[in-house]
Design an enzyme around this catalytic site. Structure first.
Site, PDB file in Angstrom:
ATOM      1  N   ASN A 107     -11.048  -2.420  -1.020  1.00  0.00           N
ATOM      2  CA  ASN A 107     -11.277  -3.823  -1.375  1.00  0.00           C
ATOM      3  C   ASN A 107     -11.403  -4.730  -0.148  1.00  0.00           C
ATOM      4  OD1 ASN A 107      -8.491  -3.733  -0.754  1.00  0.00           O
ATOM      5  ND2 ASN A 107      -7.931  -3.747  -2.924  1.00  0.00           N
ATOM      6  N   VAL A 136      -7.732   6.013  -1.696  1.00  0.00           N
ATOM      7  CA  VAL A 136      -6.768   6.853  -2.402  1.00  0.00           C
ATOM      8  C   VAL A 136      -5.866   5.998  -3.284  1.00  0.00           C
ATOM      9  CG1 VAL A 136      -6.772   8.653  -0.633  1.00  0.00           C
ATOM     10  CG2 VAL A 136      -5.088   6.807  -0.498  1.00  0.00           C
ATOM     11  N   ASP A 137      -5.782   4.706  -2.980  1.00  0.00           N
ATOM     12  CA  ASP A 137      -4.907   3.808  -3.740  1.00  0.00           C
ATOM     13  C   ASP A 137      -5.424   3.530  -5.150  1.00  0.00           C
ATOM     14  OD1 ASP A 137      -3.430   3.634  -1.397  1.00  0.00           O
ATOM     15  OD2 ASP A 137      -4.338   1.743  -0.782  1.00  0.00           O
ATOM     16  N   MET A 182       1.777   6.708  -0.786  1.00  0.00           N
ATOM     17  CA  MET A 182       0.965   5.540  -0.443  1.00  0.00           C
ATOM     18  C   MET A 182       0.632   4.757  -1.712  1.00  0.00           C
ATOM     19  SD  MET A 182      -1.664   7.083   2.396  1.00  0.00           S
ATOM     20  CE  MET A 182      -1.118   7.380   4.080  1.00  0.00           C
ATOM     21  N   GLY A 183      -0.192   3.727  -1.564  1.00  0.00           N
ATOM     22  CA  GLY A 183      -0.592   2.942  -2.722  1.00  0.00           C
ATOM     23  C   GLY A 183      -0.597   1.448  -2.496  1.00  0.00           C
ATOM     24  N   ARG A 184       0.009   1.007  -1.365  1.00  0.00           N
ATOM     25  CA  ARG A 184       0.155  -0.412  -1.088  1.00  0.00           C
ATOM     26  C   ARG A 184       0.805  -1.132  -2.269  1.00  0.00           C
ATOM     27  NH1 ARG A 184      -0.878  -1.769   3.596  1.00  0.00           N
ATOM     28  NH2 ARG A 184      -0.413  -3.942   3.055  1.00  0.00           N
ATOM     29  N   GLN A 293      -1.432  13.135   2.392  1.00  0.00           N
ATOM     30  CA  GLN A 293      -1.872  12.979   1.000  1.00  0.00           C
ATOM     31  C   GLN A 293      -3.310  12.496   0.898  1.00  0.00           C
ATOM     32  OE1 GLN A 293       0.404   9.369  -0.798  1.00  0.00           O
ATOM     33  NE2 GLN A 293       1.357   9.802   1.185  1.00  0.00           N
TER      34      GLN A 293
END
Length: 401
Positions: A107, A136-137, A182-184, A293
């Site tokens: 984004n 990946v998020d 992860m993922g923020r 990951q």
């Protein structure tokens, strides 16, 4: 419109990002209106410094190796651009007769692509800008899912399954195992770890996502209860979990990255200390899959690899159709079997926005996901990839020096 094309990769890499790169290169080299196909080395750095590589000079074997190579083959760079620097980038493109620009990223990258599109229009320079989704998020809006997510999810689920086999092997000497994903600000990757428990292991799993407020006291109660019932527990925490006031857990240790965002990570270590100091004698350890990951090509999803490749090709199709200032989207078809169709959405509708994990797919009491999420994610992790090997190790292909 005849001219050259330029491709850049941005943000954190994935296991399949180079499939999108390959798809763009392959389609562009076959397009009569494209004279040269360039790649920008190290993403924004290459755009700012006209550091381009002529991708048309690469051999067919070199290009084909991209499909099985994780990481960003062109390189990436985290840097916050100013308005003046955006104008410099457009001027460089004009000087090199770049008429087609493809930006592969998340984004934040779509925001940069949108700014470049606007700057070219303001200048009156005919430049076709197309964003290609990658993260990946899985937090890009307006698309069912993002290339890169399926492979990272498959890697994490496989890791959780493997860990549970190890934990079961030592039933009398186990402790609480915390895995940080992860993922923020979103819990898609943390939720995907639930797939690793679809085989009966007897190991309880607790999943904590940023979208659901985290309560330290309830966390300790939940862990204590699972340990008393089973003698062990696996805890999955997304790096961006927050308390009821919206504060990041362990935020006092966080620093800012090159684009001004909190550099997440460290919550697993913090919670390990919480358990060992306040958990009534419980012992704990934490595991950080970290960048593995997003780079684990050996566990990549065949579906993800193919969709990333086709996203790149459809970026070129859209450009040839005159679509401009847009991002490629993947939309799930309503069929008995899984299939997607590729569309587009204006960059301004995805730039800087986040798609959160649906709370209706999450049980905040049991800290586990619901059946709807399994229906969503299972198709995305299907299929395996055969990695070319050399001397017993994967053989990869990179361009950057």
């Amino acid at each position: 419109m005849t001219g050259n094309c330029l491709i850049a990769q941005s943000g954190g890499p994935t296991a399949v990002i180079n499939n999108s790169l390959y798809g763009i290169i392959e389609e562009s080299l076959q397009s009569p209106q494209i004279q040269k196909v360039y790649g920008a080395r190290r993403g924004v750095y290459g755009l700012l410094n006209q550091d381009y590589i002529d991708l048309g000079q690469l051999s067919k074997p070199q290009l084909e190796m991209l499909r099985m190579t994780p990481g960003a083959a062109l390189g990436s760079w985290r840097y916050k651009l100013s308005t003046h620097e955006i104008e410099i980038i457009v001027a460089h493109m004009q000087a090199n007769d770049i008429r087609y620009f493809y930006y592969i990223g998340g984004n934040g990258s779509m925001h940069v692509a949108h700014l470049i599109h606007q700057a070219a229009q303001k200048k009156g320079y005919e430049l076709n800008v197309i964003g290609v989704p990658k993260t990946v998020d899985n937090d890009l809006t307006q698309t069912d899912h993002s290339p890169g997510f399926g492979s990272a999810a498959k890697f994490l689920a496989t890791s959780i399954l493997d860990m549970s086999m190890d934990i079961m092997s030592l039933p009398k000497s186990n402790r609480i195992t915390i895995v940080e994903t992860m993922g923020r600000n979103t819990g898609w990757l943390a939720a995907s770890c639930a797939l690793g428990m679809q085989q009966e292991t007897g190991i309880p799993l607790l999943i904590y996502i940023p979208e659901s407020p985290f309560c330290e006291e309830k966390f300790l109660r939940d862990v204590q209860k699972k340990y008393e019932q089973h003698g062990s527990a696996l805890v999955i925490v997304s790096e961006g979990i927050r308390d009821g006031a919206g504060r990041l857990i362990a935020d006092s240790a966080l620093v800012r990255d090159a684009v001004g965002r909190p550099q997440l990570g460290g919550v697993a270590g913090y919670l390990k200390d919480v358990i060992t100091t306040q958990g009534a004698g419980l012992s704990a350890r934490y595991i950080l899959p970290s960048i593995w990951q997003r780079s684990g090509m050996m566990f990549s999803s065949g579906v993800d690899v193919e969709e990333a490749y086709l996203a790149g090709k459809h970026a070129c199709y859209h450009a040839k159709q005159g679509i401009n200032g847009a991002m490629v989207t993947l939309q799930r078809k309503k069929r008995p079997f899984y299939a997607v169709e590729y569309g587009s959405v204006p960059l301004k509708e995805v730039a800087g926005k986040e798609k959160l994990f649906p709370l209706e797919w999450y049980d905040a009491d049991s800290h586990f996901v619901k059946a709807e999420f399994f229906d969503y994610i299972y198709p995305l992790i299907q299929g395996e990839v055969s990695i070319p090997m050399k001397n017993g190790l994967p053989a990869y292909q990179y361009f950057i020096s």
